[in-house]
Write a protein that holds these residues in place. Sequence first.
Motif, PDB file in Angstrom:
ATOM      1  N   THR A   1       0.861  -1.177   0.000  1.00  0.00           N
ATOM      2  CA  THR A   1       0.000   0.000   0.000  1.00  0.00           C
ATOM      3  C   THR A   1       0.894   1.223   0.000  1.00  0.00           C
ATOM      4  OG1 THR A   1      -1.753  -1.138   1.202  1.00  0.00           O
ATOM      5  CG2 THR A   1      -1.762   1.276   1.255  1.00  0.00           C
ATOM      6  N   LEU A   2       0.793   2.040  -1.048  1.00  0.00           N
ATOM      7  CA  LEU A   2       1.628   3.234  -1.163  1.00  0.00           C
ATOM      8  C   LEU A   2       0.853   4.440  -0.664  1.00  0.00           C
ATOM      9  CD1 LEU A   2       3.206   2.600  -4.681  1.00  0.00           C
ATOM     10  CD2 LEU A   2       4.113   2.013  -2.437  1.00  0.00           C
ATOM     11  N   ASN A   3       1.428   5.142   0.285  1.00  0.00           N
ATOM     12  CA  ASN A   3       0.773   6.320   0.851  1.00  0.00           C
ATOM     13  C   ASN A   3       1.451   7.590   0.365  1.00  0.00           C
ATOM     14  OD1 ASN A   3      -1.035   4.774   2.277  1.00  0.00           O
ATOM     15  ND2 ASN A   3       0.226   4.696   4.116  1.00  0.00           N
ATOM     16  N   ARG A   4       0.643   8.513  -0.105  1.00  0.00           N
ATOM     17  CA  ARG A   4       1.158   9.807  -0.564  1.00  0.00           C
ATOM     18  C   ARG A   4       0.278  10.897   0.002  1.00  0.00           C
ATOM     19  NH1 ARG A   4       1.019   6.620  -5.243  1.00  0.00           N
ATOM     20  NH2 ARG A   4       3.058   6.104  -6.096  1.00  0.00           N
ATOM     21  N   LYS A   5       0.876  12.053   0.262  1.00  0.00           N
ATOM     22  CA  LYS A   5       0.076  13.190   0.725  1.00  0.00           C
ATOM     23  C   LYS A   5      -0.883  13.616  -0.379  1.00  0.00           C
ATOM     24  CE  LYS A   5       3.094  15.181   4.241  1.00  0.00           C
ATOM     25  NZ  LYS A   5       2.111  14.917   5.309  1.00  0.00           N
ATOM     26  N   THR A   6      -2.127  13.836   0.012  1.00  0.00           N
ATOM     27  CA  THR A   6      -3.136  14.197  -0.978  1.00  0.00           C
ATOM     28  C   THR A   6      -3.693  15.599  -0.774  1.00  0.00           C
ATOM     29  OG1 THR A   6      -4.804  13.144   0.419  1.00  0.00           O
ATOM     30  CG2 THR A   6      -3.828  11.805  -1.315  1.00  0.00           C
ATOM     31  N   GLU A   7      -3.545  16.166   0.414  1.00  0.00           N
ATOM     32  CA  GLU A   7      -4.049  17.502   0.694  1.00  0.00           C
ATOM     33  C   GLU A   7      -3.035  18.242   1.555  1.00  0.00           C
ATOM     34  OE1 GLU A   7      -8.031  17.656   2.165  1.00  0.00           O
ATOM     35  OE2 GLU A   7      -8.685  15.984   0.923  1.00  0.00           O
ATOM     36  N   LEU A   8      -3.131  19.578   1.548  1.00  0.00           N
ATOM     37  CA  LEU A   8      -2.158  20.402   2.259  1.00  0.00           C
ATOM     38  C   LEU A   8      -2.722  20.991   3.544  1.00  0.00           C
ATOM     39  CD1 LEU A   8      -0.577  22.292  -0.785  1.00  0.00           C
ATOM     40  CD2 LEU A   8       0.298  20.272   0.400  1.00  0.00           C
ATOM     41  N   ASP A   9      -3.988  20.760   3.826  1.00  0.00           N
ATOM     42  CA  ASP A   9      -4.607  21.330   5.016  1.00  0.00           C
ATOM     43  C   ASP A   9      -3.911  20.780   6.258  1.00  0.00           C
ATOM     44  OD1 ASP A   9      -8.058  21.971   5.891  1.00  0.00           O
ATOM     45  OD2 ASP A   9      -6.245  22.218   7.071  1.00  0.00           O
ATOM     46  N   THR A  10      -3.366  21.660   7.096  1.00  0.00           N
ATOM     47  CA  THR A  10      -2.572  21.212   8.233  1.00  0.00           C
ATOM     48  C   THR A  10      -3.413  20.915   9.466  1.00  0.00           C
ATOM     49  OG1 THR A  10      -2.203  23.513   8.906  1.00  0.00           O
ATOM     50  CG2 THR A  10      -0.553  22.488   7.459  1.00  0.00           C
ATOM     51  N   LEU A  11      -4.699  21.272   9.462  1.00  0.00           N
ATOM     52  CA  LEU A  11      -5.511  21.044  10.650  1.00  0.00           C
ATOM     53  C   LEU A  11      -6.700  20.126  10.405  1.00  0.00           C
ATOM     54  CD1 LEU A  11      -5.645  24.553  12.360  1.00  0.00           C
ATOM     55  CD2 LEU A  11      -4.452  22.526  13.156  1.00  0.00           C
ATOM     56  N   ASN A  12      -7.377  20.307   9.289  1.00  0.00           N
ATOM     57  CA  ASN A  12      -8.648  19.625   9.101  1.00  0.00           C
ATOM     58  C   ASN A  12      -8.558  18.302   8.362  1.00  0.00           C
ATOM     59  OD1 ASN A  12      -9.988  21.698  10.404  1.00  0.00           O
ATOM     60  ND2 ASN A  12     -10.272  22.869   8.520  1.00  0.00           N
ATOM     61  N   HIS A  13      -7.415  18.002   7.787  1.00  0.00           N
ATOM     62  CA  HIS A  13      -7.303  16.739   7.049  1.00  0.00           C
ATOM     63  C   HIS A  13      -6.917  15.652   8.042  1.00  0.00           C
ATOM     64  CE1 HIS A  13      -7.242  14.327   3.528  1.00  0.00           C
ATOM     65  NE2 HIS A  13      -5.986  13.997   3.667  1.00  0.00           N
ATOM     66  N   THR A  14      -7.915  15.095   8.717  1.00  0.00           N
ATOM     67  CA  THR A  14      -7.678  14.178   9.832  1.00  0.00           C
ATOM     68  C   THR A  14      -8.489  12.907   9.652  1.00  0.00           C
ATOM     69  OG1 THR A  14      -9.398  15.341  11.074  1.00  0.00           O
ATOM     70  CG2 THR A  14      -7.120  16.013  11.459  1.00  0.00           C
ATOM     71  N   GLY A  15      -8.156  11.897  10.446  1.00  0.00           N
ATOM     72  CA  GLY A  15      -8.845  10.617  10.360  1.00  0.00           C
ATOM     73  C   GLY A  15      -9.079  10.018  11.728  1.00  0.00           C
ATOM     74  N   VAL A  16      -9.907   8.981  11.754  1.00  0.00           N
ATOM     75  CA  VAL A  16     -10.154   8.228  12.979  1.00  0.00           C
ATOM     76  C   VAL A  16     -10.103   6.741  12.641  1.00  0.00           C
ATOM     77  CG1 VAL A  16     -12.671   8.332  12.696  1.00  0.00           C
ATOM     78  CG2 VAL A  16     -11.690   7.904  14.948  1.00  0.00           C
ATOM     79  N   CYS A  17      -9.414   5.975  13.487  1.00  0.00           N
ATOM     80  CA  CYS A  17      -9.268   4.538  13.312  1.00  0.00           C
ATOM     81  C   CYS A  17     -10.094   3.808  14.359  1.00  0.00           C
ATOM     82  CB  CYS A  17      -7.804   4.115  13.452  1.00  0.00           C
ATOM     83  SG  CYS A  17      -6.686   4.827  12.223  1.00  0.00           S
ATOM     84  N   VAL A  18     -10.877   2.830  13.905  1.00  0.00           N
ATOM     85  CA  VAL A  18     -11.718   2.033  14.797  1.00  0.00           C
ATOM     86  C   VAL A  18     -11.353   0.566  14.609  1.00  0.00           C
ATOM     87  CG1 VAL A  18     -14.079   1.431  15.449  1.00  0.00           C
ATOM     88  CG2 VAL A  18     -13.570   3.725  14.585  1.00  0.00           C
ATOM     89  N   ARG A  19     -11.158  -0.148  15.713  1.00  0.00           N
ATOM     90  CA  ARG A  19     -10.787  -1.559  15.597  1.00  0.00           C
ATOM     91  C   ARG A  19     -11.944  -2.368  15.029  1.00  0.00           C
ATOM     92  NH1 ARG A  19     -10.401  -3.788  21.824  1.00  0.00           N
ATOM     93  NH2 ARG A  19     -12.399  -2.987  22.579  1.00  0.00           N
ATOM     94  N   PRO A  20     -11.735  -3.622  14.607  1.00  0.00           N
ATOM     95  CA  PRO A  20     -12.753  -4.380  13.874  1.00  0.00           C
ATOM     96  C   PRO A  20     -14.108  -4.415  14.565  1.00  0.00           C
ATOM     97  CG  PRO A  20     -10.669  -5.551  13.835  1.00  0.00           C
ATOM     98  CD  PRO A  20     -10.477  -4.382  14.743  1.00  0.00           C
ATOM     99  N   LEU A  21     -15.153  -4.256  13.738  1.00  0.00           N
ATOM    100  CA  LEU A  21     -16.526  -4.317  14.220  1.00  0.00           C
ATOM    101  C   LEU A  21     -16.981  -5.771  14.153  1.00  0.00           C
ATOM    102  CD1 LEU A  21     -17.995  -1.166  12.434  1.00  0.00           C
ATOM    103  CD2 LEU A  21     -16.988  -1.351  14.710  1.00  0.00           C
TER     104      LEU A  21
END
Length: 531
Positions: free
Chosen positions: A251-271
């Motif tokens: 899996t290749l990860n590259r920066k896609t946006e430049l927003d330094t505050l709002n470009h965020t994520g949340v990780c949830v363990r398996p449902l």
Amino acid sequence: MVLVPHHACIMRAFRRVFPFACCFIFLNLFLHKIQEEVMLRDDKGRSWVGKRQEAGEKTPSQHFSVDWLKERSTEASSSKFPQPISVLPRSTFSSQVAGAKKFSNYSHSAQKVFPLWMHITDDLYTYSAFWDARQNLPMGPMVRILGILRYQKELLLDIAKYRWSGEIKNDALNYSCFLWYTGQDTEKGQLNAFIYEEGLKVFVGTYFFCSPKRSASNSSSLRLGENRVPYAVSLVPHGASSASHKLIYLTLNRKTELDTLNHTGVCVRPLFGPYTDLAAITLFISYYSTVLSISHFYFYDFAISEKVKELLMILMADGEVSIHLLPWNIPFADWESLWDLGSLTSINDCIYRTSGKHNYVAIVDLDEFIVPRAPITNLGQLYTSVIKHKHGKMGDSVLILNAFFCSEFQKKNDTNKSNDFSVFTDTFREARLWPPKTRSKMVVVPEAVVAVGHHMVHHFLKPTSKNQASPKLFAVLHHYRNCDGLRMGIYATGSEVLNQKPIQDSAVLKYKKSVLASRTMRQYLLFIKDT
């Protein structure tokens, strides 16, 4: 009256019809050509996959369709795995859905590799792989493979120091690794491994590192491998034939946006399933996207119901958030074989999946809500507020301290708002906050993390980084659950949580109006009305 010969009438009619006939023929040829090109594009990847699979490889194409995903799911389910569920990347949806219930077929770039648990041997399974070329890595650029390994205490280099986690002895690994490059170039790498699991079961979560060879003539600033990135890696048992290679695609990860505050994520363990709670997952997405401006949600699907997946598709098509639903076809149905069905591997996978894409990532469960107490409007602002207060540097982990809002504490008869979500009606919690690293959850900078646990970061990229506890004046983790049998203290050896006298905490209510008025919530209400 002039009589026209019969053949002249035929010629005149032919001249009138001929242009139309030509147009019709050319139009049909043109449409047929377009159809052939579309079919060629759709089948190109699958035909290539078929050739590679005949050679014993598990290979995604440059472009694959829904049919290809179904083929992979069928293949996995027929090899003693539970049936995996499809991935829902944002590019999945080719059109807004009329009635929010029917979706057209789609294609998706294989740059987002479709992850699946893969059987290497009966002692080793792998899930995903990432190219890790960050500075300050002791081993230099390498492929990091996430998997599980059958545990034996003899594997560890220093068991007294790490208990059951730590570096594995090189001579204890009965495998070799190979790096696969474009142009049919294959290189045998240097294999190392590290156990990162927190709980000891039959199998343990393990990193496998496959490092490219380096020339002694190269300086430390110009090492082989930094300018050449493999597209796949394979782990092969010693003594096995070359035909036994099973490719794990990176899996290749590259920066896609430049927003330094709002470009965020949340990780949830398996449902774990069957997961059917439409209201809970809607509230979770609505809350974090509204209160902390989180844009990307990563879920791991062990057994999510079709209704829940349909709702997630609707929310994706609405365009308000991006939902990444990854299959968790864990190779064991036996809960005793793997700690929490491998949830720690999913969290670490999410960290590397988001690295280079998102500036900040929160790691929480569906029944946990980070509630700001200060005037904070997004996840990045929460992180920087705590780090500034602690005088730390970017790369630390912010730990949000936990408080249980036990269902047993609530005075259900005091409210007639039976239609409200419990987060806004259950306002009684235990009096104290749990200490950091115990029940706490994290906000991290993914690129600064090497290995994460359930409640803190275990290994940072830089030795100066630390787990920093957030003061309660910034935020508290509201944890809504049944607390029967839940104990305090290390390893749950203390008194029962329910023995405490609860206090009222209504901090979350200031967000109620905006959360319930969100687009996500409106889509949910329309969905349950239609169903």
